[in-house]
Design an enzyme around this catalytic site. Structure first.
Site, mmCIF file in Angstrom:
data_model
loop_
_atom_site.group_PDB
_atom_site.id
_atom_site.type_symbol
_atom_site.label_atom_id
_atom_site.label_comp_id
_atom_site.label_asym_id
_atom_site.label_seq_id
_atom_site.Cartn_x
_atom_site.Cartn_y
_atom_site.Cartn_z
ATOM 1 N N GLU A 23 44.553 61.119 0.205
ATOM 2 C CA GLU A 23 43.492 60.551 0.716
ATOM 3 C C GLU A 23 43.144 61.744 1.824
ATOM 4 O O GLU A 23 44.126 62.124 2.788
ATOM 5 C CB GLU A 23 43.428 59.299 1.173
ATOM 6 N N HIS A 84 37.067 58.724 4.526
ATOM 7 C CA HIS A 84 38.153 59.068 4.018
ATOM 8 C C HIS A 84 37.854 59.042 2.460
ATOM 9 O O HIS A 84 36.789 58.718 2.024
ATOM 10 C CB HIS A 84 39.256 58.019 4.286
ATOM 11 N N HIS A 86 39.066 58.199 -1.751
ATOM 12 C CA HIS A 86 39.933 57.448 -2.793
ATOM 13 C C HIS A 86 39.860 58.453 -3.811
ATOM 14 O O HIS A 86 39.009 58.482 -4.788
ATOM 15 C CB HIS A 86 39.211 56.201 -2.999
#
Length: 142
Positions: A23, A84, A86
């Site tokens: 990530e 961020h 995934h």
């Protein structure tokens, strides 16, 4: 609603691809709406993911986060939120994301790479202790 410039959107997606199985994360800068609901992201500030398991978690070192926030503010911008990725989806916040959210009325942008890259955004509502999905749009730059 959150609007990202094309450059900010592309930066998040490209960094997510470069992060591969880990990530990626960082700070979103721009104009934080006065009503707490409408923000414009004009820049991204990358942070190192220092989580013990970066494939499934992200963590910005508190000292680096403070430095990035100071850099944003020195540039005359607001901290709009954080981003961020995934790498294997989904685009919605995990239970861990919710447990770590601490900036009320700020956006948490997530880029999922499972299949076609998709960027979603959620605003943390402290009074409800929950995320609220928000519309993401790309602002054309002139």
């Amino acid at each position: 609603m959150i609007k990202l410039t094309r450059a900010a959107y592309d930066d998040i997606v490209y960094r997510a691809y470069k992060g591969s199985e880990a990530e990626i994360c960082g700070v979103l800068a721009g104009e934080h709406g006065t009503d707490g609901d409408k923000s414009v992201v004009t820049g991204t500030y990358a942070a190192e993911n220092v989580a013990e398991t970066p494939e499934i978690r992200y963590l910005i070192d508190p000292e680096e986060q403070l430095e990035l926030i100071e850099t944003v503010e020195e540039a005359g911008l607001d901290v709009v939120g954080f981003y961020h990725s995934h790498p294997t989806g989904p685009t919605h916040p995990s239970e861990t994301d919710a447990a770590q959210a601490t900036w009320p009325d700020h956006s948490y942008v997530i880029c999922a790479l499972d299949g076609y890259p998709f960027v979603g955004s959620w605003r943390w509502r402290d009074n409800e202790e929950a995320f609220e999905q928000e519309t993401v749009s790309i602002r054309s730059e002139r």
